[in-house]
Enzyme design. Structure first.
Site, PDB file in Angstrom:
ATOM      1  N   ASP A  22       2.625  13.386 -34.250  1.00  0.00           N
ATOM      2  CA  ASP A  22       1.241  13.669 -34.298  1.00  0.00           C
ATOM      3  C   ASP A  22       0.964  15.196 -34.238  1.00  0.00           C
ATOM      4  O   ASP A  22       0.054  15.936 -34.511  1.00  0.00           O
ATOM      5  CB  ASP A  22       0.208  12.856 -33.642  1.00  0.00           C
ATOM      6  N   HIS A  23       1.908  15.897 -34.024  1.00  0.00           N
ATOM      7  CA  HIS A  23       1.855  17.339 -34.057  1.00  0.00           C
ATOM      8  C   HIS A  23       2.603  18.000 -35.135  1.00  0.00           C
ATOM      9  O   HIS A  23       2.401  19.155 -35.478  1.00  0.00           O
ATOM     10  CB  HIS A  23       2.292  17.775 -32.681  1.00  0.00           C
ATOM     11  N   ASP A  93       0.444  19.082 -25.558  1.00  0.00           N
ATOM     12  CA  ASP A  93      -0.211  18.056 -24.714  1.00  0.00           C
ATOM     13  C   ASP A  93       0.107  17.986 -23.271  1.00  0.00           C
ATOM     14  O   ASP A  93       0.462  16.926 -22.738  1.00  0.00           O
ATOM     15  CB  ASP A  93       0.716  16.605 -25.323  1.00  0.00           C
ATOM     16  N   HIS A 131      -5.416  17.965 -28.074  1.00  0.00           N
ATOM     17  CA  HIS A 131      -6.275  16.717 -28.347  1.00  0.00           C
ATOM     18  C   HIS A 131      -7.733  16.910 -27.775  1.00  0.00           C
ATOM     19  O   HIS A 131      -7.915  17.387 -26.796  1.00  0.00           O
ATOM     20  CB  HIS A 131      -5.843  15.310 -27.817  1.00  0.00           C
TER      21      HIS A 131
HETATM   22 ZN    ZN Z   1       2.577  14.772 -27.538  1.00  0.00          ZN
END
Ligand code: ZN
Length: 219
Positions: A22-23, A93, A131
């Site tokens: 997701d990055h 994250d 996020h």
């Molecule tokens: Zn992550």
């Protein structure tokens, strides 16, 4: 890509903090449209990476005159890095607004030491995390320190931002020190709450942090 088009911007560089899809999953598609450097951690698989970075490295982001240095902050993943500028940090994250990432590849001691590095940055440093998890993180923070006025005030502030469609990010290091339970594992109030939840005394800050992270996982 839609944002770049809408705002009439050109992509100048890609900064990757860790290998999660997701990055970095969008990097190949971006590179198909723009030939730009890809800065990322040396010890993780980053698609298209042109610059493999370790702690102590410094980069200049092309086109922005933005100088960033690299910190190793393992815990969420084993090779996770942060990019630190004069008054900002991209924390990926690892450090979230009012929370921290899950420990997928690291130990509680590693994560705590990584968070300590970020917490040691100047208080006014803007924290750009990976996020928008702030409101759910604050719900947990309030379960840990229900009466903390700085936390209640922050919760109201951040809720108002989301209600008008604005992001809560960036936050600041000072705000995280005051309201993020994962940066407050050494505080008496946090320790007491975690001991109560765990049903046993916890002697070390790492132990408090580990139980706190486990509590959040099941919250
Ligand atoms: Zn992550």
């Amino acid at each position: 890509m839609a944002y770049l088009e809408r705002e009439g911007l050109t992509l100048g560089a890609i900064l990757a903090t860790h290998h999660h899809g997701d990055h970095v999953g969008g990097i190949p598609a971006l590179l198909a449209g723009w030939q730009v450097p890809v800065f990322g951690p040396a010890t993780e698989a980053i698609p298209g990476r042109t610059h493999a970075l370790v702690e102590g490295d410094a980069i200049i982001v092309p086109g922005l005159d933005l100088e960033l240095s690299v910190l190793d902050i393992p815990g969420h993943t084993s090779g996770h890095i942060a990019f630190v500028g004069k008054d900002l940090v991209f924390s990926g994250d690892t450090l979230f607004a009012a929370g921290c990432g899950r420990l997928f590849e690291g130990t509680p001691a590693q994560m705590l030491s990584s968070l300590d590095k970020l917490a040691a940055l100047p208080g006014e440093t803007a924290v750009y995390c990976g996020h928008e998890y702030t409101l759910s993180n604050l719900r947990f923070a309030l379960a840990v320190e229900p009466g903390r006025s700085a936390l209640l005030q922050r919760n109201e502030r951040e809720q108002a931002k989301r209600e008008r469609g604005a992001p809560t990010l960036p936050s600041t290091v000072a705000e995280e020190l005051s309201t993020n339970p994962f940066l407050r594992a050494g505080e008496v109030t946090v320790r007491a709450a975690v001991e109560h939840h765990a049903g046993r005394p916890l002697r070390h800050r790492v132990g408090v942090f580990a139980e706190l992270r486990a509590w959040k996982n099941s919250f």
